[in-house]
Structure formats: C-alpha cells, structure tokens
Design an enzyme around this catalytic site. Structure first.
Site, PDB file in Angstrom:
ATOM      1  N   GLU A  78       7.213   5.951  -2.952  1.00  0.00           N
ATOM      2  CA  GLU A  78       6.300   5.984  -1.805  1.00  0.00           C
ATOM      3  C   GLU A  78       7.048   5.936  -0.478  1.00  0.00           C
ATOM      4  O   GLU A  78       6.645   6.575   0.495  1.00  0.00           O
ATOM      5  CB  GLU A  78       5.319   4.816  -1.864  1.00  0.00           C
ATOM      6  CG  GLU A  78       4.361   4.803  -0.683  1.00  0.00           C
ATOM      7  CD  GLU A  78       3.385   3.657  -0.687  1.00  0.00           C
ATOM      8  OE1 GLU A  78       2.443   3.700   0.124  1.00  0.00           O
ATOM      9  OE2 GLU A  78       3.557   2.715  -1.476  1.00  0.00           O
ATOM     10  N   ASP A  95       6.001   2.662  -6.834  1.00  0.00           N
ATOM     11  CA  ASP A  95       5.433   1.995  -5.667  1.00  0.00           C
ATOM     12  C   ASP A  95       6.093   0.615  -5.623  1.00  0.00           C
ATOM     13  O   ASP A  95       5.787  -0.248  -6.443  1.00  0.00           O
ATOM     14  CB  ASP A  95       3.920   1.856  -5.789  1.00  0.00           C
ATOM     15  CG  ASP A  95       3.270   1.437  -4.478  1.00  0.00           C
ATOM     16  OD1 ASP A  95       3.982   0.863  -3.633  1.00  0.00           O
ATOM     17  OD2 ASP A  95       2.068   1.669  -4.291  1.00  0.00           O
ATOM     18  N   ILE A  97       5.970  -1.980  -3.603  1.00  0.00           N
ATOM     19  CA  ILE A  97       5.007  -3.066  -3.411  1.00  0.00           C
ATOM     20  C   ILE A  97       3.632  -2.436  -3.303  1.00  0.00           C
ATOM     21  O   ILE A  97       3.290  -1.846  -2.273  1.00  0.00           O
ATOM     22  CB  ILE A  97       5.294  -3.910  -2.158  1.00  0.00           C
ATOM     23  CG1 ILE A  97       6.681  -4.546  -2.223  1.00  0.00           C
ATOM     24  CG2 ILE A  97       4.224  -4.991  -2.011  1.00  0.00           C
ATOM     25  CD1 ILE A  97       7.016  -5.429  -1.020  1.00  0.00           C
ATOM     26  N   ASP A  98       2.855  -2.523  -4.350  1.00  0.00           N
ATOM     27  CA  ASP A  98       1.478  -2.046  -4.301  1.00  0.00           C
ATOM     28  C   ASP A  98       0.618  -3.230  -3.892  1.00  0.00           C
ATOM     29  O   ASP A  98       0.465  -4.196  -4.651  1.00  0.00           O
ATOM     30  CB  ASP A  98       1.044  -1.507  -5.667  1.00  0.00           C
ATOM     31  CG  ASP A  98      -0.287  -0.784  -5.581  1.00  0.00           C
ATOM     32  OD1 ASP A  98      -0.482  -0.045  -4.597  1.00  0.00           O
ATOM     33  OD2 ASP A  98      -1.126  -0.964  -6.477  1.00  0.00           O
ATOM     34  N   THR A 100       0.806  -3.949  -0.130  1.00  0.00           N
ATOM     35  CA  THR A 100       1.636  -4.396   0.990  1.00  0.00           C
ATOM     36  C   THR A 100       0.841  -5.228   1.988  1.00  0.00           C
ATOM     37  O   THR A 100       1.352  -6.208   2.538  1.00  0.00           O
ATOM     38  CB  THR A 100       2.282  -3.185   1.699  1.00  0.00           C
ATOM     39  OG1 THR A 100       3.131  -2.500   0.774  1.00  0.00           O
ATOM     40  CG2 THR A 100       3.111  -3.624   2.894  1.00  0.00           C
ATOM     41  N   ASP A 236       0.400   5.334  -6.666  1.00  0.00           N
ATOM     42  CA  ASP A 236      -0.665   4.337  -6.763  1.00  0.00           C
ATOM     43  C   ASP A 236      -1.192   4.212  -8.191  1.00  0.00           C
ATOM     44  O   ASP A 236      -1.627   3.134  -8.607  1.00  0.00           O
ATOM     45  CB  ASP A 236      -1.838   4.702  -5.844  1.00  0.00           C
ATOM     46  CG  ASP A 236      -1.476   4.655  -4.378  1.00  0.00           C
ATOM     47  OD1 ASP A 236      -0.907   3.641  -3.947  1.00  0.00           O
ATOM     48  OD2 ASP A 236      -1.765   5.636  -3.662  1.00  0.00           O
TER      49      ASP A 236
END
Length: 277
Positions: A78, A95, A97-98, A100, A236
């Site tokens: 990402e 990702d 940090i999904d 954030t 995601d």
C-alpha cells in the site's frame, strides 16, 4: 508439484514469521507515535486517509524479508508500489498497518495483513493483530485457523443453526471508507440507512471497526454474518479473503446489479458472507 505453482504451506509459514516481526514493529511504533513530531503522521487522500512512519517502516521490512526468500515473486504494498498491476504471477500483497486511523488514536483494532495472489486470486493469507495477539491464517487446501493465548482453532468457530435467509437476522460489518463526498460516499450513506431502518433491511446491527482485513476475519470466524465494503484495494482484502474462503465463506461483488460470481481481486466493492451449514 509443478515448480511454477507456489508451495502454499511454505509461503504460509514464512508469512506468519514475517507478520510476527511486523507486529513487533507496530507495537514499538505505538509506544512512540504520540511522542514524536507531526512528521510521524501524514495525510494521503485527505484527513481520513493517513500514513505513519511505522506503516512505511513495516512495509520496507516486510518487502525486504520476502524478497530475500522469494526473489522471483512480485510485491504490491500500500505504501510503496501500490500502482503495480496485478498479474497471474505469484505476488505478495501487503498492508503494513490495516487500521492506521485506529493506530494513530491508540485504538487496538489494528492488523498487519499479508497475502499471496496467484493467477490473480488470493491463495494464502495471514492477518495478525499484535495488540491482542490474534493470528488468522489460511492457505488453499489447508483450511483456516485462529490462534490466541488459548491455542489454535480451525475456522469457522461458530455456525448459525440455519442458513442466512434474511438480512434482519444479520450482524453486518461495514466501513465508511476514505471518500467523504461525492457519489461513492452518498451510496455508502444510503446503504447504511437502508440496512438499518425498520422500513429497510432492519438488520440486527452494523459494526464499523476500522480494519477491512480484521472485518473479513471476523466473518471467517462466524462472529459476523456479512461484511460489505466499497473503495477497497487488493491490500485491504487479499489476506482476509484467502482466510474467508478456506473457512467456507464466500466473496461476491458488492454492487447491487452484480452477479454472485467471485469478483476480481482488483475490484473495489465487496460483500463477504460467512460459512453456513
């Protein structure tokens, strides 16, 4: 085994180790993010779409570890090369940090999401919440699992006694998304209204937690019935999607006029349903 086909079991084991390493970085970043200057948090699309130094550092580490083990595999992240086109080749999709926004606010509904795509389909997924030590895993042909301090259990962990016959019996996970104006935003608002009101779907309730990956994993466990999202990208959904499928769930296009066929990984609107007996 055909050498052109990834060894899903090995990839899964390696992704777990990478996710655990990334999780340690996330925890360390959470300890310091509010002690740093404003450069630690930056806006991308708008003030609801954030990136932190920890996001970027975790992705660099993940990419380095995976490139060292799988130099011929492609990588989509990402924060670094999200514009890379999705191809049929084995591709790691990350990702870092999904969730954030949750991370920035100190809310622990956060995960690192690592998936492998092959032939443009999600085939391996690892989603790890380091704050709760919740680890979700899935790989084609190997099932899906959830692991915490109580041990490792196969997914789904909970079934409804009957198939989902009506929205009125559903707990649905939803997200507002990054766009807060325009047609897409209006569609989201209207959908939430139609699902919630007594004259519409009148569902049991909606839940908005802030992580697409963890939302999909919640549906995979059976604790959520459906998950609807718009504006989602491959990073995601890839890992959570792989876990959902191995848990017996289903992913379809979230547009009302679409068929019930599985949508492309590069699609933007998704509807995930849990396994039913």
């Amino acid at each position: 085994m055909d050498e052109s086909i990834p060894d899903y079991g090995k990839v899964l084991d390696d992704l777990v180790q990478v996710a655990l390493a990334g999780g340690k970085m996330i925890l360390a970043g959470a300890e310091t993010i509010h002690q740093r200057n404003n450069n630690a948090v930056k806006e991308k699309l708008n003030s609801t779409d954030l990136v932190t130094e920890t996001d970027e550092a975790v992705e660099r580490t993940v990419m380095g570890l995976l490139k060292a083990k799988y130099p011929s595999y492609r990588f989509i992240g990402e924060e670094s090369n999200k514009n890379e086109p999705l191809t049929n080749e084995p591709t790691f999709i990350c990702d870092p940090i999904d969730g954030t926004m949750n991370f920035v606010h100190g809310h622990p509904y956060v995960s690192i999401s690592l998936g492998l795509s092959y032939m443009k389909r999600p085939v391996v997924g690892v989603v790890y919440n380091p704050f709760y030590h919740h680890l979700y895993t899935g790989a084609v042909g190997s099932g899906a699992f959830f692991e915490d301090f109580r041990g490792k259990r196969q997914l789904p962990m909970r079934h409804s006694t009957t198939p989902l016959e009506a929205l009125s019996a559903c707990l649905i996970l939803v997200e507002w998304g990054k766009e807060r104006c325009g047609v897409n935003f209006e569609t989201t608002v209207e959908t939430f209204k139609n699902l919630s009101r007594q004259e519409g779907g009148f569902v049991h309730d909606l839940r908005t937690f802030g992580s697409a990956a963890l939302n999909l994993c919640t549906v995979a466990t059976g604790a959520g019935d459906l998950c609807w999202g718009g504006g989602w990208d491959a990073w995601d959904v890839c890992a959570g999607w792989a876990i959902l499928l191995e848990a017996g769930g289903k992913m379809v296009d979230g547009n009302p006029s679409a068929s019930l066929d599985e949508p492309p990984l590069g699609g933007k609107r998704f509807l995930a349903g849990k396994s039913v007996p």
